[in-house]
Design an enzyme around this catalytic site. Structure first.
Site, PDB file in Angstrom:
ATOM      1  N   HIS A 256       0.836  -1.202   0.000  1.00  0.00           N
ATOM      2  CA  HIS A 256       0.000   0.000   0.000  1.00  0.00           C
ATOM      3  C   HIS A 256       0.877   1.261   0.000  1.00  0.00           C
ATOM      4  O   HIS A 256       0.712   2.150  -0.836  1.00  0.00           O
ATOM      5  CB  HIS A 256      -0.914  -0.018   1.233  1.00  0.00           C
ATOM      6  CG  HIS A 256      -1.818   1.169   1.333  1.00  0.00           C
ATOM      7  ND1 HIS A 256      -3.126   1.144   0.910  1.00  0.00           N
ATOM      8  CD2 HIS A 256      -1.601   2.427   1.791  1.00  0.00           C
ATOM      9  CE1 HIS A 256      -3.672   2.335   1.105  1.00  0.00           C
ATOM     10  NE2 HIS A 256      -2.772   3.139   1.646  1.00  0.00           N
ATOM     11  N   GLU A 257       1.820   1.312   0.923  1.00  0.00           N
ATOM     12  CA  GLU A 257       2.673   2.506   1.017  1.00  0.00           C
ATOM     13  C   GLU A 257       3.586   2.634  -0.192  1.00  0.00           C
ATOM     14  O   GLU A 257       3.937   3.748  -0.599  1.00  0.00           O
ATOM     15  CB  GLU A 257       3.476   2.493   2.321  1.00  0.00           C
ATOM     16  CG  GLU A 257       2.628   2.485   3.610  1.00  0.00           C
ATOM     17  CD  GLU A 257       1.592   3.600   3.697  1.00  0.00           C
ATOM     18  OE1 GLU A 257       1.801   4.676   3.085  1.00  0.00           O
ATOM     19  OE2 GLU A 257       0.554   3.378   4.358  1.00  0.00           O
ATOM     20  N   HIS A 260       1.839   4.704  -2.686  1.00  0.00           N
ATOM     21  CA  HIS A 260       1.995   6.144  -2.401  1.00  0.00           C
ATOM     22  C   HIS A 260       3.405   6.609  -2.765  1.00  0.00           C
ATOM     23  O   HIS A 260       3.589   7.658  -3.381  1.00  0.00           O
ATOM     24  CB  HIS A 260       1.769   6.411  -0.910  1.00  0.00           C
ATOM     25  CG  HIS A 260       0.339   6.314  -0.463  1.00  0.00           C
ATOM     26  ND1 HIS A 260      -0.669   7.080  -0.997  1.00  0.00           N
ATOM     27  CD2 HIS A 260      -0.262   5.549   0.489  1.00  0.00           C
ATOM     28  CE1 HIS A 260      -1.820   6.795  -0.398  1.00  0.00           C
ATOM     29  NE2 HIS A 260      -1.602   5.862   0.513  1.00  0.00           N
ATOM     30  N   GLU A 286      -4.663   7.720  -3.050  1.00  0.00           N
ATOM     31  CA  GLU A 286      -5.185   6.446  -2.552  1.00  0.00           C
ATOM     32  C   GLU A 286      -5.513   5.494  -3.703  1.00  0.00           C
ATOM     33  O   GLU A 286      -5.471   4.279  -3.537  1.00  0.00           O
ATOM     34  CB  GLU A 286      -6.413   6.704  -1.665  1.00  0.00           C
ATOM     35  CG  GLU A 286      -6.736   5.603  -0.706  1.00  0.00           C
ATOM     36  CD  GLU A 286      -5.674   5.397   0.380  1.00  0.00           C
ATOM     37  OE1 GLU A 286      -5.742   4.344   1.045  1.00  0.00           O
ATOM     38  OE2 GLU A 286      -4.785   6.254   0.576  1.00  0.00           O
TER      39      GLU A 286
END
Ligand code: ZN
Length: 491
Positions: A256-257, A260, A286
């Protein structure tokens, strides 16, 4: 020198100082000695004052007045500078300072109340935070727009509570129906069992980050209590966490990170340290983190690759094969905690928060009634009674630090991810074969070109619509969820 060039010189230093402030925040969450907290608060507040003074510098207004942009890129730079100037000048300096002070104190009071499962202990502080945010919203709205929209605009320019409410209303019936069919199927998913060495988890999670194209030469991966990403351009860092019983939490927090972090690493180099040199909104951000984590990371191709690495390091984990691992990664549960929610429940968590926070900001719900309102709504949506405040209204840090208008960008990001995934599959037929070999390059290369490189050159929805060639719709996300979980649960 042209007014535009003066403005950009000024903006470049402001952008550099923002990076410094961000780095102090990163340090605070990762390696700072605990005893340094009061000094760090002073350091950050001092830098914050410098930044605020730069933002409201009257010379910026003069330059904005005189600047005449030569092309679309300069128009976009000016748009961002004007936006920031307008917001900073609308809020009185003493209100802004009081918000900074109260929200930095409230975090500690919330953490203690959460540890004691005592919402009432936090309620007086929370009332103060809410009251200050309402005042800020009123200053930003200037007697015009909806108060909630004024706050939302900080995270997702161009969206309104009305546009989001319509989007969420279109999603809700199908999410609820899918959830009921899954829970009614009676199918139990396999679970990982065993104890998983945390140093080995970090080795595997680093391999997963590399598989998704995260550049360790311009970033780094550390541990934090709540994983986050930080920084832009040539220094874009990410964090993860480990737990001896839940390696999946580590791997999927990381991926997930990485979404980003890659967004920030892949913005065009000539935008570096300029107002458009960063991700354009929380929703678009997101969309990247969620498509990396879910559509790509929890898809069958990548879970197959990850399973083999886990099995080599951890043994069979109590699972029969790669299919069982894939099922375990995608198990659906009506859990209390948003950050641990599966793809089906996640958006229901957000819809609950969106409705409650709009009511709070508009004065239709008071702090004293919030916990009961939360518990009633949770039971109605999830079919489970909340057992304690840390599993309910006190679980997230957003409201305690005054982030109202932030939650809906998570679901907006999921909707954007759905649109992007549909276009990616059509445009890059080989997206899946690479993932099965631990190389997400075909998929992430498409995202880099279609979305990430542009930074804030385009408005948020425009980025997605240019990438997909069609208007934003909830349909691709809902169809993806129904197909994926229909197959997993034999619906
Ligand atoms: Zn995120």
């Amino acid at each position: 020198m042209r007014a535009y060039e003066n403005l950009m010189l000024h903006a470049r230093d402001t952008a550099a100082l923002k990076q410094v402030l961000g780095r102090l925040g990163w340090d605070q969450e990762t390696v700072m000695p605990r005893g340094a907290a009061p000094q760090r608060a002073e350091e950050m507040a001092a830098l914050d004052r410098v930044l605020h003074a730069r933002k409201v510098d009257p010379q910026v207004a003069d330059w904005l007045e005189a600047a005449d942009p030569a092309d679309a890129e300069e128009v976009a730079q000016l748009h961002q500078i004007r936006r920031e100037f307008d917001r900073a000048t609308k809020v009185p300096a003493d209100l802004s300072a009081e918000l900074t002070r109260v929200t930095s104190l409230s975090q500690g009071i919330w953490a203690e109340a959460r540890a004691n499962d005592d919402f009432n202990a936090f309620a007086p502080t929370f009332s103060e935070v809410l009251s200050l945010r309402r005042q800020e919203a009123a200053a930003l709205a200037g007697g015009g727009d909806d108060l909630y929209d004024a706050l939302l605009d900080d995270y997702e320019p161009g969206e309104t509570s009305e546009s989001l409410a319509a989007m969420f209303a279109a999603m809700r019936p199908r999410l609820v129906a899918l959830r009921e069919r899954i829970l009614g199927s009676g199918k139990a998913m396999p679970r990982l069992s065993g104890c998983f060495d945390e140093a080995v988890q970090m080795q595997l999670t680093e391999a997963a980050a590399r598989a998704f194209g995260y550049d360790f030469d311009r970033g780094r991966l550390d541990k934090a209590v709540h994983p986050f990403s930080s920084g832009q351009g040539l220094d874009s860092r990410i964090t993860t966490r480990t737990s001896p019983h839940d390696p999946l939490g580590c791997f999927y927090s990381t991926i997930h990170e990485v979404g980003h972090g890659c967004y920030e690493q892949n913005v065009r180099r000539d935008f570096l340290l300029t107002p458009i040199g960063e991700g354009v909104s929380m929703g678009v951000h997101e969309s990247q983190s969620r498509i990396y984590e879910n559509q790509l990371g929890r898809g069958r191709a990548f879970t197959g690759w990850l399973y083999e690495r886990c099995r080599d390091s951890f043994g069979d984990m109590g699972l029969a094969d790669a299919e069982a691992f894939h099922a375990a990664v995608n198990a659906v549960d009506s859990g209390f905690i948003r950050t641990e929610a599966d793809e089906v429940h996640y958006n229901l968590h957000i819809l609950l928060r969106f409705d409650l926070e709009r009511a709070l900001i508009r004065g239709e719900l008071e702090v004293d009634d919030l916990e009961a309102a939360w518990n009633d709504r949770f039971e109605a949506d999830f079919g489970v009674a909340v057992d304690k405040a840390s599993n309910g209204v006190l679980q997230d840090v957003h409201w305690p630090v005054g982030l109202f208008g932030y939650f809906p960008t998570y679901t907006l990001g999921n909707v954007y991810a759905g649109c992007l995934f549909e276009a990616l599959k059509a445009g890059v037929p080989e997206w899946e074969s690479g993932l099965a070999r631990g190389d997400a390059g075909a998929a992430t290369g498409w995202l880099r070109e279609a979305v990430q490189q542009h930074g804030s050159l385009y408005h948020p929805r425009e980025v997605i619509e240019r990438a997909t060639g069609r208007p934003v719709s909830v349909e691709p996300l809902l169809a993806y969820l129904e197909e994926k979980f229909g197959a997993l649960y034999d619906l």
